[in-house]
Design a protein around this motif. Structure first.
Motif, PDB file in Angstrom:
ATOM      1  N   PRO A   8      34.369  37.795  39.972  1.00 36.65           N
ATOM      2  CA  PRO A   8      34.722  37.982  41.383  1.00 36.65           C
ATOM      3  C   PRO A   8      33.996  36.950  42.243  1.00 36.65           C
ATOM      4  O   PRO A   8      32.816  36.671  42.005  1.00 36.65           O
ATOM      5  N   TYR A  10      33.101  35.659  46.158  1.00 33.99           N
ATOM      6  CA  TYR A  10      33.116  35.799  47.610  1.00 33.99           C
ATOM      7  C   TYR A  10      32.127  34.785  48.171  1.00 33.99           C
ATOM      8  O   TYR A  10      30.912  34.971  48.041  1.00 33.99           O
ATOM      9  N   GLU A  12      31.243  31.612  47.154  1.00 34.21           N
ATOM     10  CA  GLU A  12      30.340  31.154  46.096  1.00 34.21           C
ATOM     11  C   GLU A  12      30.486  29.660  45.814  1.00 34.21           C
ATOM     12  O   GLU A  12      30.248  29.214  44.709  1.00 34.21           O
ATOM     13  N   ASP A  41      37.967  36.723  46.499  1.00 33.84           N
ATOM     14  CA  ASP A  41      38.039  37.924  47.328  1.00 33.84           C
ATOM     15  C   ASP A  41      37.902  37.554  48.810  1.00 33.84           C
ATOM     16  O   ASP A  41      36.947  37.937  49.473  1.00 33.84           O
ATOM     17  N   ASN A  69      39.431  39.971  52.140  1.00 32.38           N
ATOM     18  CA  ASN A  69      38.309  40.508  51.392  1.00 32.38           C
ATOM     19  C   ASN A  69      38.534  41.999  51.101  1.00 32.38           C
ATOM     20  O   ASN A  69      38.596  42.822  52.011  1.00 32.38           O
ATOM     21  N   HIS A  72      34.094  43.813  46.076  1.00 32.73           N
ATOM     22  CA  HIS A  72      33.754  43.436  44.708  1.00 32.73           C
ATOM     23  C   HIS A  72      34.443  44.309  43.649  1.00 32.73           C
ATOM     24  O   HIS A  72      35.026  43.805  42.701  1.00 32.73           O
ATOM     25  N   ALA A  93      29.247  35.832  39.972  1.00 36.51           N
ATOM     26  CA  ALA A  93      29.401  34.387  40.073  1.00 36.51           C
ATOM     27  C   ALA A  93      28.112  33.678  40.442  1.00 36.51           C
ATOM     28  O   ALA A  93      28.018  32.467  40.369  1.00 36.51           O
ATOM     29  N   ASP A  94      27.095  34.423  40.862  1.00 39.86           N
ATOM     30  CA  ASP A  94      25.913  33.764  41.434  1.00 39.86           C
ATOM     31  C   ASP A  94      24.840  33.448  40.399  1.00 39.86           C
ATOM     32  O   ASP A  94      23.717  33.125  40.754  1.00 39.86           O
ATOM     33  N   GLN A  96      23.183  35.334  38.618  1.00 37.82           N
ATOM     34  CA  GLN A  96      22.132  36.340  38.449  1.00 37.82           C
ATOM     35  C   GLN A  96      22.278  36.997  37.087  1.00 37.82           C
ATOM     36  O   GLN A  96      21.317  37.490  36.521  1.00 37.82           O
ATOM     37  N   LYS A 130      15.638  46.308  48.675  1.00 39.06           N
ATOM     38  CA  LYS A 130      16.826  46.420  47.847  1.00 39.06           C
ATOM     39  C   LYS A 130      16.497  47.005  46.475  1.00 39.06           C
ATOM     40  O   LYS A 130      17.212  47.865  45.961  1.00 39.06           O
ATOM     41  N   ARG A 198      19.462  34.720  42.650  1.00 35.43           N
ATOM     42  CA  ARG A 198      20.743  34.125  43.007  1.00 35.43           C
ATOM     43  C   ARG A 198      20.587  32.602  43.027  1.00 35.43           C
ATOM     44  O   ARG A 198      19.657  32.089  43.640  1.00 35.43           O
ATOM     45  N   THR A 203      23.835  36.614  49.447  1.00 32.98           N
ATOM     46  CA  THR A 203      24.508  37.809  48.937  1.00 32.98           C
ATOM     47  C   THR A 203      25.713  38.195  49.796  1.00 32.98           C
ATOM     48  O   THR A 203      25.688  38.069  51.009  1.00 32.98           O
ATOM     49  N   GLY A 204      26.764  38.631  49.122  1.00 37.67           N
ATOM     50  CA  GLY A 204      27.942  39.107  49.831  1.00 37.67           C
ATOM     51  C   GLY A 204      27.888  40.616  50.013  1.00 37.67           C
ATOM     52  O   GLY A 204      28.761  41.204  50.642  1.00 37.67           O
ATOM     53  N   LYS A 209      28.120  47.485  52.731  1.00 36.68           N
ATOM     54  CA  LYS A 209      28.902  47.554  51.484  1.00 36.68           C
ATOM     55  C   LYS A 209      28.156  48.323  50.404  1.00 36.68           C
ATOM     56  O   LYS A 209      28.755  49.037  49.595  1.00 36.68           O
TER      57      LYS A 209
HETATM   58  N1  UDP Z   1      31.621  39.777  45.699  1.00 33.96           N
HETATM   59  C1  UDP Z   1      32.979  39.974  45.934  1.00 33.96           C
HETATM   60  N2  UDP Z   1      33.382  40.578  47.091  1.00 33.96           N
HETATM   61  C2  UDP Z   1      32.484  41.010  48.037  1.00 33.96           C
HETATM   62  C3  UDP Z   1      31.093  40.839  47.778  1.00 33.96           C
HETATM   63  C4  UDP Z   1      30.702  40.225  46.596  1.00 33.96           C
HETATM   64  O1  UDP Z   1      33.825  39.606  45.102  1.00 33.96           O
HETATM   65  O2  UDP Z   1      32.915  41.533  49.051  1.00 33.96           O
HETATM   66  C5  UDP Z   1      31.201  39.137  44.430  1.00 33.96           C
HETATM   67  C6  UDP Z   1      30.213  37.984  44.583  1.00 33.96           C
HETATM   68  O3  UDP Z   1      30.861  36.742  44.748  1.00 33.96           O
HETATM   69  C7  UDP Z   1      29.458  38.038  43.256  1.00 33.96           C
HETATM   70  C8  UDP Z   1      29.461  39.522  42.931  1.00 33.96           C
HETATM   71  O4  UDP Z   1      30.512  40.097  43.686  1.00 33.96           O
HETATM   72  O5  UDP Z   1      30.149  37.359  42.228  1.00 33.96           O
HETATM   73  C9  UDP Z   1      28.138  40.185  43.266  1.00 33.96           C
HETATM   74  O6  UDP Z   1      27.845  40.004  44.639  1.00 33.96           O
HETATM   75  P1  UDP Z   1      26.412  39.603  45.171  1.00 33.96           P
HETATM   76  O7  UDP Z   1      25.747  38.647  44.268  1.00 33.96           O
HETATM   77  O8  UDP Z   1      26.584  39.165  46.593  1.00 33.96           O
HETATM   78  O9  UDP Z   1      25.680  40.992  45.135  1.00 33.96           O
HETATM   79  P2  UDP Z   1      24.130  41.244  44.796  1.00 33.96           P
HETATM   80  O10 UDP Z   1      23.839  40.550  43.506  1.00 33.96           O
HETATM   81  O11 UDP Z   1      23.371  40.669  45.938  1.00 33.96           O
HETATM   82  O12 UDP Z   1      24.037  42.728  44.705  1.00 33.96           O
END
Ligand code: UDP
Ligand code: MG
Length: 317
Positions: A8, A10, A12, A41, A69, A72, A93-94, A96, A130, A198, A203-204, A209
Motif C-alpha cells: 500500500p 500513501y 511514499e 491510496d 485515499n 491502509h 512501503a516505508d 520499516q 506511539k 521509516r 507517517t501516513g 486514523k
Molecule cells: N498507507 C496507506 N494509506 C493511508 C496511510 C498509510 O496506504 O491512508 C500505507 C503507507 O504508505 C505504508 C503503510 O500504509 O505503506 C503503513 O503506513 P505508515 O508507515 O504511515 O504507518 P506507521 O508505520 O507509521 O504506523
C-alpha cells in the motif's frame, strides 16, 4: 504465480525506488514467479508516476490507483482481491518492514503453515507515545476478544491462497485485517524481527486514523464494550438505589437533612456521564452496522494495469 507482494502506498515517493531495489535483491535469488502489487491510496506526491515508470520497465510491477485515499486496510484488501500468487506477502512501503524477512517467512510457509506473521521484537524511531499506545492497545484487544490476535504484530506477514480466499469472503466494511486473519484460523506461526525506522517521508497514520483502526479492531471482534456498558449501568443504578433509600430515610425518619446542592450535582453529573458513555459505545456499533447495511463498494479504482476479466468481488457487493 508463486508469490504476490502487496504494497500500500500513501505519499511514499522517497521510498519507492529503494523499496523496489531491495525487494528485487531479496526475491530474484529465490527463483520464484512473483508480482508486485502497488496500491496507490490517493497519494498527493509523485508515487503513482514512479510506480508507473517501474511498470513500464518491469512487467512484474502491477499497480492499482484508487480514486482517493481509502485507508491502509482497504488498500491491502484491494491488493488481496487482485493478487494471483499462491502465497501473498503484505508489506509496508516505508522499509520499516525489512524485505529480507520475506525469505524466512516464505520458508516457514513452505513448512506447512497457512499464515506466518512478523512479530516486532523492538521498534525504532517511533515516538514513545506511539509505542506505549500501541502496546496498550494490543494488550487490551487481546484481553477482550475471544479470538487470539497476536500482540505486537502489524500486517507484515505472508499468507497462503487459502487464507486470501477466506478473506475475500469476509465483506465487512470496517477492515481489521490482522484480526480477520486470526479469526480464520488454520496453522499460524511467527518470525521475530526488529522494526526499523521509516526510511524516508513521514507517517501516513495520523492519530485519527490510528484511533479509527483501534475502534474497528475492538468493535469488529468483541462485544465486551457493550457488556461493560450494561454492567456499569447496573452498578451505577445499584449505588443510586442505596443513595435513594438513604435520602428517604434522612428526609422522613431522622429528619436530619441538609439542602444538598453538592450531592445533587455530583450524582446528576455522574449519572449523565455514565449514560453518555454507554450511548457512545452503542453508537460506535450502530455506525458500523449502518456502514455495512449501505453495502457500498469498499474502494473505487481509477486505473490499474492488472487485467481483470470481471470486476473484483468487493466491487460487486
Ligand atoms: N498507507 C496507506 N494509506 C493511508 C496511510 C498509510 O496506504 O491512508 C500505507 C503507507 O504508505 C505504508 C503503510 O500504509 O505503506 C503503513 O503506513 P505508515 O508507515 O504511515 O504507518 P506507521 O508505520 O507509521 O504506523
Ligand atoms: Mg511505517
Amino acid at each position: 504465480m508463486d508469490l504476490s507482494v502487496i504494497i500500500p502506498i500513501y505519499n511514499e515517493e522517497s521510498n519507492i525506488p529503494a523499496l523496489y531495489d531491495r525487494l528485487r535483491e531479496v526475491l530474484d535469488p529465490m527463483g520464484l514467479r512473483y508480482e508486485f502489487i502497488f496500491i496507490n491510496d490517493g497519494s498527493r506526491d509523485k508515487s503513482l508516476q514512479l510506480v508507473q515508470t517501474l511498470a513500464l520497465r518491469d512487467e512484474r510491477v502491477r499497480y492499482i490507483d484508487f480514486s482517493r485515499n481509502f485507508g491502509h486496510q482497504i488498500a491491502v484488501t484491494a491488493g488481496l482481491d487482485l493478487s494471483s500468487g499462491e502465497a501473498v506477502v503484505i508489506i509496508d512501503a516505508d522499509l520499516q518492514d525489512p524485505p529480507e524477512l520475506i525469505v524466512p517467512l516464505y520458508q516457514k510457509l513452505q513448512e506447512g503453515y497457512e499464515v506466518v506473521y512478523a512479530k516486532r521484537r523492538s521498534r525504532q524511531g517511533e515516538s514513545a507515545a506511539k509505542k506505549t499506545t500501541a502496546k496498550l492497545f494490543y494488550r487490551i484487544l487481546a484481553s477482550i476478544t475471544n479470538i487470539s490476535i497476536p500482540v505486537d504484530t502489524g500486517d507484515f506477514r505472508i499468507i497462503s491462497r487459502k487464507v486470501v480466499d477466506a478473506l475475500k469472503r469476509m465483506p465487512e466494511q470496517n477492515k481489521f485485517i490482522r484480526g480477520q486473519i486470526s479469526w480464520i484460523g488454520y496453522r499460524q506461526t511467527f518470525v521475530e524481527y526488529d522494526r526499523a525506522e521509516r526510511a524516508g517521508g513521514e507517517t501516513g497514520y495520523t492519530y485519527r486514523k490510528m484511533i479509527r483502526l483501534a475502534l474497528d479492531g475492538i468493535t469488529g471482534f468483541s462485544d465486551v464494550p457493550l457488556k461493560v456498558a450494561t454492567v456499569s449501568g447496573f452498578l451505577v443504578s445499584g449505588v443510586a438505589f442505596v443513595v435513594m433509600l438513604y435520602t428517604l430515610y434522612a428526609r422522613f425518619v431522622s429528619g436530619n437533612y441538609q439542602p444538598g446542592w453538592a450531592s445533587l450535582m455530583v450524582s446528576i453529573l455522574f449519572l449523565g456521564g455514565v449514560q453518555l458513555i454507554a450511548i457512545g459505545i452503542i453508537g460506535e456499533y450502530i455506525a458500523r452496522l449502518s456502514a455495512n447495511v449501505r453495502q457500498r463498494p469498499l474502494y473505487i479504482i481509477s486505473d490499474t494495469n492488472i487485467p481483470t476479466t470481471s470486476p473484483p468481488d468487493s466491487q460487486l457487493r
